[in-house]
Design an enzyme around this catalytic site. Structure first.
Site, PDB file in Angstrom:
ATOM      1  N   LYS A  68       0.922  -0.926   0.122  1.00 44.97           N
ATOM      2  CA  LYS A  68       0.071   0.273  -0.054  1.00 44.97           C
ATOM      3  C   LYS A  68       0.943   1.027   0.372  1.00 44.97           C
ATOM      4  O   LYS A  68       0.342   2.180  -0.904  1.00 44.97           O
ATOM      5  CB  LYS A  68      -0.366   0.243   1.726  1.00 44.97           C
ATOM      6  N   ARG A  78      -2.930   3.041   8.432  1.00 46.57           N
ATOM      7  CA  ARG A  78      -3.182   1.440   8.272  1.00 46.57           C
ATOM      8  C   ARG A  78      -2.004   0.868   8.483  1.00 46.57           C
ATOM      9  O   ARG A  78      -0.827   1.271   7.836  1.00 46.57           O
ATOM     10  CB  ARG A  78      -3.383   1.776   7.454  1.00 46.57           C
ATOM     11  N   GLY A  99      -7.626  -8.095   5.477  1.00 42.22           N
ATOM     12  CA  GLY A  99      -8.686  -8.374   7.162  1.00 42.22           C
ATOM     13  C   GLY A  99      -7.274  -9.278   8.270  1.00 42.22           C
ATOM     14  O   GLY A  99      -7.787  -9.449   9.067  1.00 42.22           O
ATOM     15  N   MET A 141      -4.612  -7.341   9.352  1.00 44.80           N
ATOM     16  CA  MET A 141      -4.308  -6.814  10.671  1.00 44.80           C
ATOM     17  C   MET A 141      -5.324  -5.568  10.351  1.00 44.80           C
ATOM     18  O   MET A 141      -6.231  -5.465  10.433  1.00 44.80           O
ATOM     19  CB  MET A 141      -2.667  -5.910   9.593  1.00 44.80           C
ATOM     20  N   ARG A 166      -3.680  -0.347  -6.945  1.00 46.06           N
ATOM     21  CA  ARG A 166      -3.252  -1.278  -6.726  1.00 46.06           C
ATOM     22  C   ARG A 166      -3.248  -2.664  -8.361  1.00 46.06           C
ATOM     23  O   ARG A 166      -4.226  -2.062  -8.544  1.00 46.06           O
ATOM     24  CB  ARG A 166      -2.856  -2.558  -5.613  1.00 46.06           C
ATOM     25  N   HIS A 225      -9.776 -30.734   5.515  1.00 50.26           N
ATOM     26  CA  HIS A 225      -9.575 -32.066   5.031  1.00 50.26           C
ATOM     27  C   HIS A 225     -10.502 -32.015   3.266  1.00 50.26           C
ATOM     28  O   HIS A 225     -10.308 -32.740   3.031  1.00 50.26           O
ATOM     29  CB  HIS A 225     -10.073 -33.387   6.254  1.00 50.26           C
ATOM     30  N   GLU A 251      13.572 -42.458  -8.251  1.00 47.73           N
ATOM     31  CA  GLU A 251      13.084 -41.997  -7.093  1.00 47.73           C
ATOM     32  C   GLU A 251      13.520 -43.075  -5.802  1.00 47.73           C
ATOM     33  O   GLU A 251      12.457 -42.708  -4.869  1.00 47.73           O
ATOM     34  CB  GLU A 251      11.567 -42.906  -7.249  1.00 47.73           C
ATOM     35  N   SER A 310      15.059 -40.322 -14.934  1.00 47.99           N
ATOM     36  CA  SER A 310      13.503 -39.648 -14.835  1.00 47.99           C
ATOM     37  C   SER A 310      13.593 -39.890 -14.131  1.00 47.99           C
ATOM     38  O   SER A 310      13.440 -40.792 -12.935  1.00 47.99           O
ATOM     39  CB  SER A 310      12.834 -40.368 -16.294  1.00 47.99           C
ATOM     40  N   GLY A 362      11.560 -40.073 -10.534  1.00 53.03           N
ATOM     41  CA  GLY A 362       9.813 -40.258 -10.354  1.00 53.03           C
ATOM     42  C   GLY A 362       9.222 -39.576  -9.595  1.00 53.03           C
ATOM     43  O   GLY A 362       9.650 -39.629  -8.116  1.00 53.03           O
ATOM     44  N   ASN A 364       6.908 -38.304  -7.376  1.00 53.62           N
ATOM     45  CA  ASN A 364       5.946 -38.949  -6.563  1.00 53.62           C
ATOM     46  C   ASN A 364       6.648 -40.308  -6.159  1.00 53.62           C
ATOM     47  O   ASN A 364       6.722 -40.185  -4.303  1.00 53.62           O
ATOM     48  CB  ASN A 364       4.736 -39.701  -7.458  1.00 53.62           C
ATOM     49  N   ASP A 365       7.109 -41.265  -6.082  1.00 53.50           N
ATOM     50  CA  ASP A 365       7.951 -42.354  -4.770  1.00 53.50           C
ATOM     51  C   ASP A 365       8.357 -41.422  -4.533  1.00 53.50           C
ATOM     52  O   ASP A 365       9.581 -41.750  -3.303  1.00 53.50           O
ATOM     53  CB  ASP A 365       8.354 -43.230  -5.708  1.00 53.50           C
ATOM     54  N   CYS A 417       9.265 -37.253 -14.542  1.00 56.36           N
ATOM     55  CA  CYS A 417       7.879 -38.326 -14.951  1.00 56.36           C
ATOM     56  C   CYS A 417       6.822 -38.451 -13.107  1.00 56.36           C
ATOM     57  O   CYS A 417       7.668 -38.451 -12.548  1.00 56.36           O
ATOM     58  CB  CYS A 417       7.812 -39.773 -15.675  1.00 56.36           C
ATOM     59  N   TYR A 472      13.460 -32.477 -19.887  1.00 57.18           N
ATOM     60  CA  TYR A 472      12.057 -32.285 -20.216  1.00 57.18           C
ATOM     61  C   TYR A 472      11.376 -32.953 -18.928  1.00 57.18           C
ATOM     62  O   TYR A 472      11.685 -33.217 -17.841  1.00 57.18           O
ATOM     63  CB  TYR A 472      12.058 -33.458 -21.311  1.00 57.18           C
TER      64      TYR A 472
END
Lengths: 899, 899
Positions: free
Chosen positions: A22, A91, A100, A102, A335, A451, A768, A787, A789, A791-792, A855, A875
């Site tokens: 601000k 302010r 909201g 502060m 802004r 959740h 992985e 590559s 992995g 996730n694993d 991947c 990639y």
């Protein structure tokens, strides 16, 4: 002496670190010569010093005095002057907006004396006492930490006493009485009278803003939004101007373009004789900004001119707050404005066309998340559904189905092929089966990190949460909205992009943007119902083309079937980064895998199963390689634990035990049970899978590799250009890779000789496991590519399995600030990311030119794509639907990197 | 020109890299002036060059010629001279001994002409033809790669024809005929006559040794023994001397002290009129070395003098091979001799007493593995059991029990409280339940890396494997040895230290070394049956004291009970590094944990369960802290997944389903089943455990921390010196630690105030996730100490769970050379070790003085202790029984590091 206080004329918009958002923009407008009420900003440095030492730095008091004097001299009025008081607002304004979170105190400078002066000068005793009453209330609540209800109750009691319901029906005398009561509340609560000295008011208000940085509410907000805790907030002290000084006064907000569609033109709301908080509170109906033209053409024209000036200056859509005090226009805030996804794309290309920004800048003005929003199907815009309620847009999509209140009903509906929406007050881990079975999830409580929200996003389910208007009684199986009762089976629709909840079935329309991305510009146009949408599709096309021309990262897709492969190509994939082969052993082929597992090592049965599978698998590969002709296709050898192909242990145990108890066991069941028991693992994720399986079950990987290599040889012989790559999963050590590689190279040589073709097939590893990453300089000797992995890798680095934990404690973890977003959605740069970086640098140490990719779904996550670009991968590969997002973000990452 | 050939006079014993072990020691003896048959060593450089280029380096031929000339000149004879041939042996000799893995060719230089000269000079035609026949046979098999059975068959056929059974009954003419046959075999197999040119023989033999480095057999051996593949072997070319030239010739092996007890004196075997291979083959019975004194006192005295010279020179037990050729003593080989564990300790202290080595050197002459061997209980040495067979000592210990052949019998025996030994041809993963139930495991097939061996070591079970004399018929439930049949229930005993298998029950004696370590020197002496053992106990004591005085690493124990704690102190632990609290919730207390899980969050039931547990837990801690007074005790907050405290899902599912099918379900079972289902996890190792549990189940960690802190406060008030430390398990991110730490600090402050004592209780984290290690610089802000949980860290770094994989594919993995030993036994330095190093350096970056330790069994593994010392940990913690090993190895690590 450190400089803590900056006059608005001293800063500019790029000093957000120091002056907050601000303050920086107020300075910028001041510098541009716009009519900004004079004021000054206390820097975030001061806040940090205050928070560190527990008291205001001494220099601050002196600098505030000097800055205040300067304003007083310019305006010829002094703070709280009994005759003609200068009033100030105080302010907070942090670097990142924390709406909201502060504090604000208005009308600082009013006291028992100056209220009279204000009445005099403004010509309105009511206005003066209303202003004073507001000061005492705000000051009491936010600076002195007094329960706000005490003030509200007194206010209500007075209205009751007077027999009125509207604040506006209280007159000056009433408000004076109310002010006295408020002062009494302050004295009672603090044991001291309301501070009368204007400067004390100012200092206390400043301190209150500093303290507001560390409230629990603010800390939680920062954790959720991943805003660092040590930034601190700036404080803006500004001369008050009043929009509630009669019919020639007013206040409004406006945008330089339409933030929902991107149309250029005048957009905004105006409220005559009102203060900003009245607009925000929504008590009175605002008029469109155009109404101002009739009421006050001079101010209107000035405002239009200033809007244009700001937009040209900021080179973007601006969001402006202004006040007109007795015919004089004041700019209170500006802004860069928030906008919808569609507006973002359209505005970006408009600004390019207007010569205000470059194509690179346009690319930085849109995000992958916005593109995703545009790609989801949406409810038919022509449908006029009955709105039931609105909650938070927690997980995108448009879902329609029958209301269900519990797991049993959800599962029964799913089993019967009926679409359903799971409706709960809030969800917890017990509701997971119902969430899986339902089309979408609707809750009455909880926000974007509840959740329901976290889990639904993880599952890719549509979710609206926190629709507070709904009263849900799961026991009675009713949902009550505004007195009307809805029951199990009633059809509703939820919009995960807007948070809307509708009654009844609504047609869902595919997105024209998706039509364009999948089938090209003409198909995109054809799917549009109006010119606006066509313009949007065109904007997306222009930006995507630019992204593609800029990006360094290649984008591949994860695809296991010919259908997926075709889809991936349509979305612009440049190859397949992950073809999972386990999906090829389901259905009718499952029996061969069963035989393979049940047969003894080296037995004829095992060989027979392998022999039966090979031609089927070869045909799978022929089909996919034909589609991917000329493009790389990485095939991952079979990865999951074998028992996934067998019956479920618990069901089979129960079946056999019950059969025994009731007299008749099928010997086949008993035989199968013993095999299932033998293959059972306590932690299958950490068991016999990936390369371990390949070594444990000789012939399995060989069969797959031969099928793939023969498929390639066959196509090559037919003049095609197949480009398969063999990927070994779950490698942890060089020997594992070495053994499979030797086998693979032998097969390639044999098949090449057999078919009389040259075959150049890369063999690489999926990274992985943390061990693979930290020993990548070793593995690289045996790999043509890696590559990641992720996730694993996330599972092993954190030591948790997504299936077991995401629905159980992730919401609490996000709440506790352990992470801002599930590490399965966006890569955990600090932890998993470091392991990736180690892997990349170690691998390149051995083979500078080794091809590196990723991947897994992180490959299509906007933030993660930037990280992968930064660490220098070649990639990313993600699901086909995410390919456009990855392309866009890869382009943005290149621009961001300054390349 | 690179130097490839070294005359024996040019090298020394420290050049094993260049000359191999054998060559370096031959050079050393030559340098010492010992009677070594002249010769030269071709360096490992030459071998590496050969293997790289595929042919001998050109310079090699020239250098061999020169070295050979020199020998010929010295001896006045030439290689293969028809009149008086100089004969040479060609032997491999790598840096590390690879027994039986590589090639040897003797009698190089014999051909159709020189065989006559040899007969002439030796005066024995039979000797000459036997020597030639041996050359053709060895050369054919090892150099020309001809099937060895062809020679053996011809040999047998000739004996049949002559009607004799003993080789010695073949005369010169027979051997001449046999030699001709052998030459025919060579000509048939290679299409070329047996090479007659002595130099060709030599060159081909050298090349064969080079090639032997890369046979599959050698490669597998190196993988198992973790010998690098790129070392290459040296080649020793040495003048032949003959021990089979009549009654004044002979050959023998001797040791400078007794390698099995450590007694000083003369130990060895001698065989008159024989060659080395006859001693090794064991065809003829050897005499004790002392017999030589009567036969040839001159040679005997010379040998004794040389033995003393070598021992003084090597300052260690030497193992020597010698030959006497017609009364002339020749030294053929020496090396530092292998010895038993007891001998190692006794020799080390003897050498200190003799002033030959320092105490530091003595410490380096023994190992933790040897100490472990001395600590196991052993069969009563006075027992005279009937030996059944001998296999490999695969996992130490002494086990007695009834023979069982399958899981069912093993489990039945265990259930009945009967000790049993599982006897299998070989084991596979299906046998795991039986291995768990049995006292020990005995197999007829497989070596030290077989499934049985690997898994038994992992379980700490006694195991003898590969006892080939046993014929096992599991279906018939019989074990046949030498015609006698043993059946299920027959009692046998197996010695995991020697590989012995005995019939019948044998008393097992506790080790006097353990008595000493646990109760002190007097107790140790009291447990000894003879002076030798007392001397051993004294040696162990002297070496342990020196280790304790040297070591930098502190040694703590893992102990969960007062009994364990007492035991740990007895073994010399300096604190408790890991007190697992989950073991405190079993038995009668289990119901509270059940209530805790089944109750709703925030409910009275949950609080009641916590309230009931707290005083019990406090008493646990009071008891242990009392024992550990003045010593640190690290308490790990509860770690395992909660469902471990509930009933097993499968059994309960079956119970309820069967009850339903037969008419009567207990509602309590149904209720429990629903809870067990809810808590069930697909991968509990990666689920709701450790700190996650603490955050998910508010109050649980708090209860434990309060119990511990109150216990400390109570003792402090009573004038004791309790030193508890709170350890948070499975931490992955700083926030998790922060939240628990805040709670802990609050509790400490509250309790300190309540009891009026000062409490200084450290709070730290267990580092068992890769993420914790790579973000340790973060975590360190909130931790007073870190303890690496290398078991879980191994599981997450490799992505496998010990329970699921160790018994399933580890044996194959060891076979394939993926690892040399289970990474759960010895820390995987290259992978998991790197993660530990990252953790250590990141942690010290933030807090240079942070206390770092390791808990888990790696803390008591010899090799791992050295690694932990190297990376600079402050302490290791292991099970009480392993504490002495850790102390010893920590001392050795300090000496090794040169500190």
């Amino acid at each position: 002496m450190p400089k803590y206080v900056y006059n608005f004329s001293e800063g500019d918009k790029d000093q957000k670190d120091l002056l907050g958002g601000k303050g920086a923009n107020l300075a910028e407008m001041t510098k541009l010569g716009l009519p900004v009420p004079p004021g000054f900003t206390i820097s975030t440095d001061a806040c940090r010093a205050y928070l560190k030492d527990g008291h205001e730095p001494e220099e601050l008091r002196v600098q505030v005095t000097k800055a205040l004097r300067q304003i007083e001299e310019t305006l010829g009025r002094t703070l709280g002057d009994p005759a003609d008081p200068l009033l100030m607002s105080v302010r907070s304004g942090a670097k990142f907006s924390m709406p909201g979170m502060m504090e604000t105190v208005l009308n600082v400078g009013l006291n028992d004396q100056s209220v009279g002066g204000l009445a005099e000068v403004s010509g309105s005793e009511r206005f003066a006492w209303d202003s004073y009453r507001r000061l005492v209330q705000m000051f009491g609540k936010t600076v002195l930490d007094i329960d706000g209800d005490l003030f509200l109750n007194a206010h209500d009691a007075l209205k009751d006493k007077k027999g009125v319901t509207d604040d506006l029906d209280l007159d000056a005398a009433d408000l004076k009485e109310l002010t006295e009561q408020f002062k009494g509340i302050v004295a009672d609560a603090t044991g001291k009278p309301f501070p009368q000295a204007p400067r004390d008011q100012l200092d206390l208000a400043i301190e209150a803003v500093f303290n507001s940085w560390n409230t629990e509410r603010a800390a939680i907000y920062r954790r959720r939004e991943r805003i660092p805790h040590d930034l601190g907030t700036a404080v803006n002290v500004q001369t008050m101007v009043f929009g509630n000084m009669g019919e020639t006064s007013g206040t409004g907000v406006c945008f330089t373009r339409d933030p929902s569609t991107g149309h250029s033109g005048v957009y905004g709301d105006y409220l005559m004789n009102a203060q900003g908080e009245d607009v925000v509170a929504g008590i009175r109906n605002t008029s469109p900004l155009s109404a101002l033209e009739e009421q006050d053409k001079v101010s209107y024209d000035e405002l239009r001119a200033l809007m244009r000036k700001l937009e040209t200056h900021y080179r973007d859509l601006c969001d402006i707050e202004f006040t007109i005090e007795r015919g004089k226009l004041w700019m209170l805030q500006t802004r860069v404005g928030k906008r919808t996804a569609a507006a973002a794309f359209r505005i970006a290309t408009q600004l390019v066309d207007e010569g205000l920004i470059t194509k690179d800048e346009a690319l930085m003005r849109v995000t992958g998340e916005q593109l995703t929003q545009l790609m989801f199907p949406q409810f038919d815009p022509d449908a006029k559904p009955q709105s039931l309620a609105r909650g938070m847009a927690a997980s995108p999509g448009a879902a329609v189905g029958a209301i269900v209140f519990d797991n049993a009903a959800a599962e029964a509906a799913a089993a019967a092929g009926t679409k359903c929406i799971l409706v709960r007050r809030e969800t917890n881990p017990d509701d997971l089966p119902g969430m899986v079975a339902a089309e979408g999830v609707l809750t009455a409580r909880g926000g974007k990190t509840s959740h329901a929200a976290v889990v639904a996003r993880g599952m890719g389910k549509t979710c609206v949460c926190g629709a507070e208007a709904l009263e849900i009684d799961a026991a009675a199986k009713t949902m009550t909205v505004g007195g009307t009762v809805y029951r199990e089976g009633d059809v509703i629709a939820i919009d995960g992009m807007t948070g809307d909840v509708f009654l009844g079935d609504i047609a869902v329309k595919d997105s024209p943007v998706t039509a364009y991305l999948a089938e090209g510009l003409e198909a995109g146009y054809a799917a549009c119902q109006d010119e606006d949408t066509k313009e949007l599709v065109q904007s997306v096309d222009r930006i995507m083309s630019h992204a593609d021309s800029k990006r360094r990262l290649r984008v591949r897709a994860n695809a296991d079937t010919p259908e997926d492969s075709t889809r991936a190509l349509a979305f612009g994939a440049e190859g397949i980064g992950l073809c999972r082969t386990e999906h090829m052993f389901l259905g009718a082929r499952k029996v061969y895998i069963e035989n393979l597992i049940l047969a003894e090592e080296g037995s004829a049965e095992r060989q027979a199963a392998l022999d039966a599978l090979e031609p089927l698998q070869r045909q799978d590969f022929v089909d996919m390689l034909t589609i991917m002709d000329g493009k790389p296709m990485t095939v991952r050898l079979i990865d999951p634990p074998l028992h996934e192909f067998l019956q479920d242990l618990v069901s089979l145990e129960v079946k056999v035990a019950v059969a025994k108890a009731t007299g008749s066991v099928d010997p086949a069941d008993e035989k199968m049970l013993s095999a299932v028991r033998r293959m059972h693992e306590a932690n299958p994720m950490l068991g016999l899978r990936g390369v371990r399986l390949g070594l444990y079950l000789p012939g399995l990987f060989g069969m797959q590799m031969r099928a793939l290599v023969e498929a390639a040889a066959e196509l090559k012989k037919a003049g095609k250009d197949p480009r398969p790559e063999i990927m070994v999963p779950l490698v942890g050590s060089i020997r594992e890779l070495q053994i499979i590689r030797e086998e693979g190279e032998k097969i390639i040589a044999e098949v090449a000789a057999e078919y009389g073709v040259e075959l150049d097939i890369a063999i690489g590893a999926m990274i992985e496991l943390p061990r693979a990453a930290v020993t990548a300089e070793d593995l690289a000797h045996e790999a043509d590519f890696f590559s990641f992995g992720t996730n694993d890798l996330t599972q092993t680095t954190w030591g948790f399995s997504r299936d077991d934990v995401e629905g159980v404690f992730f919401p609490e973890y996000i709440e506790h600030g352990v992470f801002g977003v599930s590490p399965f959605e966006t890569i955990d740069v600090h932890g998993v990311g470091r392991i990736v970086e180690i892997g990349v640098s170690h691998a390149r140490q051995t083979k500078p030119a080794i091809k590196l990719g990723v991947c897994g779904e992180h490959g299509g996550d906007p933030e993660s794509v930037h990280f992968f670009d930064q660490v220098g991968l070649d990639y990313v590969s993600c699901s086909p639907f995410r390919v456009p997002v990855a392309r866009l973000e890869a382009g943005r990452a290149t621009v961001e990197a300054g390349a």
